[in-house]
Write an enzyme that holds these catalytic residues in place. Structure first.
Site, PDB file in Angstrom:
ATOM      1  N   PHE A 245      19.358 -32.466 -38.351  1.00  0.00           N
ATOM      2  CA  PHE A 245      19.440 -33.915 -37.960  1.00  0.00           C
ATOM      3  C   PHE A 245      18.070 -34.744 -38.359  1.00  0.00           C
ATOM      4  CE2 PHE A 245      22.278 -31.697 -34.808  1.00  0.00           C
ATOM      5  CZ  PHE A 245      23.497 -32.046 -35.685  1.00  0.00           C
ATOM      6  N   ILE A 470      23.281 -27.712 -43.571  1.00  0.00           N
ATOM      7  CA  ILE A 470      22.816 -27.736 -42.073  1.00  0.00           C
ATOM      8  C   ILE A 470      23.862 -27.800 -41.123  1.00  0.00           C
ATOM      9  CG2 ILE A 470      20.416 -28.243 -42.695  1.00  0.00           C
ATOM     10  CD1 ILE A 470      21.128 -31.140 -41.841  1.00  0.00           C
ATOM     11  N   GLY A 471      25.256 -27.548 -41.731  1.00  0.00           N
ATOM     12  CA  GLY A 471      26.423 -27.751 -40.808  1.00  0.00           C
ATOM     13  C   GLY A 471      27.404 -28.752 -41.434  1.00  0.00           C
ATOM     14  N   ARG A 593      32.856 -41.352 -52.929  1.00  0.00           N
ATOM     15  CA  ARG A 593      34.099 -40.181 -52.998  1.00  0.00           C
ATOM     16  C   ARG A 593      34.032 -39.104 -52.116  1.00  0.00           C
ATOM     17  NH1 ARG A 593      35.499 -36.983 -58.151  1.00  0.00           N
ATOM     18  NH2 ARG A 593      37.589 -36.518 -57.776  1.00  0.00           N
ATOM     19  N   GLY A 668      26.425 -38.548 -44.492  1.00  0.00           N
ATOM     20  CA  GLY A 668      25.771 -37.442 -43.240  1.00  0.00           C
ATOM     21  C   GLY A 668      25.330 -38.556 -42.167  1.00  0.00           C
ATOM     22  N   GLU A 669      25.016 -39.764 -42.317  1.00  0.00           N
ATOM     23  CA  GLU A 669      24.456 -40.521 -41.395  1.00  0.00           C
ATOM     24  C   GLU A 669      25.151 -41.694 -40.954  1.00  0.00           C
ATOM     25  OE1 GLU A 669      19.682 -39.861 -41.817  1.00  0.00           O
ATOM     26  OE2 GLU A 669      20.925 -39.408 -43.807  1.00  0.00           O
TER      27      GLU A 669
HETATM   28 MO1  MOS Z   1      18.474 -36.709 -42.042  1.00  0.00          MO
HETATM   29  S1  MOS Z   1      17.478 -37.995 -40.184  1.00  0.00           S
HETATM   30  O1  MOS Z   1      17.611 -37.562 -43.262  1.00  0.00           O
HETATM   31  O2  MOS Z   1      17.988 -35.201 -41.818  1.00  0.00           O
END
Ligand code: MOS
Length: 709
Positions: A245, A470-471, A593, A668-669
């Site tokens: 994270f 990282i998961g 995508r 991811g974010e």
């Molecule tokens: Mo993320 S906060 O760019 O690992």
């Protein structure tokens, strides 16, 4: 624009179909080893000792009694530790001096690393570390962030501190509707499941580190710089990572482990405790944000100002760029954004999932909701009327901006039509019900990466890339990407990641990992297919090609590259207890995508769950009497747990990036962005009370008093 249902999209067609994690079996059976789990016969264990004072100087470290304790091998501290190089420019800019342990006697914050005790067993190391007496000359300290601090300053870092155009005061004065409000977000912590851990070994002048990080070559280059080594003499492996994270980069424990392993000439492992992670591995800074909006009678923005102030440490200047989303989301005749920091005696903040965007979207998207109510406009309609053609600050065209499509699809599926905009009028039993929405955006970037791809004699293929999973499911996504690029089934592809020996690669950060690595893997696969098309026999060690995307990325056209999304939430508020329950959430995203719908949905739902947590639960409280945190553990730091998380649904609209070889933007974010605002806006709709300070705790609901609607 239609909702995507998983379907084959290429000849081979692995991309777009749901695949369980390729390493899933290893993980659930315990076969997957994490950084703190590798056995070595001569392993020694290091335990960090952190400062009990918030500012001052170390007067003495009383090592004698501790060295006499059972199993203790060494005590490292500023008086005996090797000197490090700390003035380099690394892969991601200047180093964070938080990682350069034991180099001086200054204590810049509570929980600063002051010593490492190394012993034969973790229990002996812990016992000795807790017995070590360190005395300090204490100094007065200041840890309190407030608006209007005279020592706050705007920072020009990798992005400008201030952007401005037009006459803000004149446009505000000429506006039919004005919102001027302050929003705050608290200190937040990453709280990933796997604690930071590293095992260091030296052999013939070469360093080998088993680690848990978001970029093996990143940590490799930082260690090479700190210890003045040839990067080729440093190998970092990080195959499985239990969450990052943003917090798993180069940190105190890796450097301490490397120092101790060199001095003792045996492997040394340092694992952080949960409590230590709260001061040693970064956090999201609290923010104080002021948003001023002015609109004409039909809701078009004439003025937009977003100022954000965050706190950083005295050792490292970290900006939480919460004013950033306003630079992309909405234009106005007068437009001003400013990211400011103030240096206090606190641990260094760092990136945490959607740094800037997550707290920034809370403020900006709450303010839009306030403006919609004042202007008598539907909150979605207000956003559609202010959907710009070009980047409001950059002036660049968007590489796909499908925000309107997200809102339309989300509104249809959430059941937004016919919503009564009046707040505080729906009841069910004793509870007040409300719905809210907010926009989301996140930059879509890519970084240079190298990958190698080997055609094995048995007809299988091996990808090697220093990617980090990282998961997120990145390893599985790369398997699908490689399979499609090679036009073979995914079960013929093996992807090896998390090893700096595989060459430079982008970190798992900024939602750029899978896109950056897929680009390199695709390039390697295309070259390998050409080689194989010539019909060559495959020698016993296979045929290997290598790709590097540095040039291709350099040639990308200048555009505003972003993912977008629309968040929806329904809440029930109990006015008797102050409890807010999220009943359901829906997020619709235009995020490039989607490679693997199964893990992609998890990423988006995970981000939205973070949004629930941010809106209602998370808050690290700094104790003015000690400069440290109250309850620096997962009992005291409240995260949304299973019972707090209702039906959370995420889906997407088609949005392939035409300039990316696979069409990826990154996911991811963006799931957390806007989620807390949608919930806060729903709480207003339920209660008629606007909550501008997170988290929306029961006492804040109870203390809010009468409706200000
Ligand atoms: Mo993320 S906060 O760019 O690992």
């Amino acid at each position: 624009m239609t909702t995507t249902t998983p379907r084959p999209t290429t000849a081979a067609g692995a991309i777009g179909t749901a695949h369980t994690r390729v390493e899933g079996h290893d993980k659930v059976t315990g076969a997957a080893r994490y950084a703190g789990e590798f056995p070595f016969p001569d392993l020694a264990h290091g335990w960090l000792v952190v400062s009990t004072v918030a500012r001052g100087r170390i007067r003495s470290v009383d090592t004698g009694p501790v060295l006499a304790m059972p199993g203790v091998l060494a005590v490292l501290h500023h008086g005996n530790a090797p000197r490090l190089t700390t003035d380099y420019v690394g892969m991601l800019g200047v180093p964070d001096p938080t990682a350069a342990v034991f180099q001086h006697d200054r204590v810049p914050h509570a929980g600063w690393p002051v010593a490492l005790v190394v012993a034969e067993t973790p229990e002996q190391a812990r016992e000795a570390a807790e017995s070590l007496t360190v005395s300090y000359d204490e100094e007065p300290y200041d840890t309190t962030l407030t608006a209007g601090r005279p020592d706050a300053y705007a920072v020009d870092g990798h992005m400008p501190g201030v952007t401005e155009k037009g006459d803000l005061e004149a446009e505000l004065a000429a506006s039919a509707f004005v919102v001027d409000a302050e929003y705050t977000t608290p200190e937040e912590h990453h709280a990933m499941m796997e604690p930071h851990a590293a095992t260091a070994r030296w052999e013939d002048g070469r360093l080998d580190l088993l680690d848990s990080n978001q970029g093996a070559t990143w940590v490799q280059s930082e260690l090479a710089n700190l210890f003045t080594l040839d990067p080729a003499a440093v190998r970092v492996r990080s195959e499985h990572v239990g969450g990052g994270f943003g917090s798993k980069g180069i940190r105190a424990h890796q450097v301490a482990a490397v120092m101790a392993a060199r001095i003792l000439d045996r492997p040394v492992r340092v694992v952080l405790t949960r409590r230590q992670m709260f001061s040693l591995t970064g956090h999201r800074s609290p923010t104080v944000q002021r948003v001023r909006l002015g609109a004409d009678a039909d809701g078009r923005l004439r003025a937009l100002e977003h100022r954000s102030l965050n706190r950083t440490s005295t050792v490292y200047e970290f900006v939480e760029p919460a004013a950033g989303p306003a630079r992309v989301m909405y234009d106005a005749d007068a437009h001003r954004t400013a990211n400011e920091v103030v240096r206090l005696d606190v641990p260094s903040p760092t990136w945490m999932r959607a740094p800037g965007e997550a707290p920034g979207a809370f403020a900006l998207e709450s303010a839009l909701d306030e403006l919609a109510a004042k202007a008598g406009l539907d909150p979605i309609e207000l956003r559609l009327r202010n959907d710009p053609e070009r980047g409001p600050v950059s002036g660049l065209p968007f590489a796909g901006r499908h925000l309107a499509a997200c809102f339309r699809e989300g509104a249809r599926r959430f059941g937004w039509a016919g919503r009564d905009p009046r707040p505080g009028i729906r009841r069910e039993g004793g509870r007040l019900l409300g719905t809210g929405t907010a926009a989301a955006s996140f930059p879509a970037g890519a970084g240079p990466s190298t990958a190698t791809l080997t055609a094995e004699p048995d007809g299988t293929f091996t990808v090697r890339i220093a990617a980090a999973d990282i998961g997120t499911g990145a390893r599985t996504a790369l398997t699908l990407v490689a399979a499609d690029a090679l036009r073979v089934a995914p079960d013929r592809v093996r992807v090896r990641i998390g090893d700096s020996a595989f060459g430079p690669a982008m970190i798992a950060g900024g939602s750029t990992g899978t896109r950056s690595w897929s680009w390199a893997v695709t390039a390697a696969a295309e070259e390998l297919r050409e080689r194989l098309a010539l019909g060559a026999d495959i020698p016993p060690d296979g045929i290997t090609v290598r790709a590097d995307t540095t040039e291709a990325l350099g040639a990308l056209a200048q555009k505003e590259r972003h993912s977008f999304g629309a968040q929806f939430a329904e809440v029930a508020v109990d006015p008797a207890t102050g409890e807010v329950r999220v009943r359901r959430m829906l997020g619709i995203f235009a995020a490039g995508r989607i490679v693997n719908p199964l893990t992609a949905r998890s990423q988006l739902v995970g981000g939205m769950t973070w949004g629930i947590s941010m809106a209602l639960h998370e808050e690290a409280v700094r104790d003015r009497a000690s400069g440290g945190l109250y309850g620096a553990d997962l009992a005291g730091y409240h995260i949304a747990s299973h019972a707090d998380v209702p039906a959370v649904e995420a889906d997407w609209v088609d949005d392939p990036d035409p300039e990316d070889p696979v069409g990826i933007k990154g996911i991811g974010e963006i799931g957390i962005v806007g989620a807390a605002a949608a919930i806060a806006n729903a709480v207003w709709h339920a209660t008629g009370v606007r909550h501008r300070d997170l988290p929306i705790r029961p006492d804040r609901i109870l203390g809010a008093g009468a409706s200000d609607a």
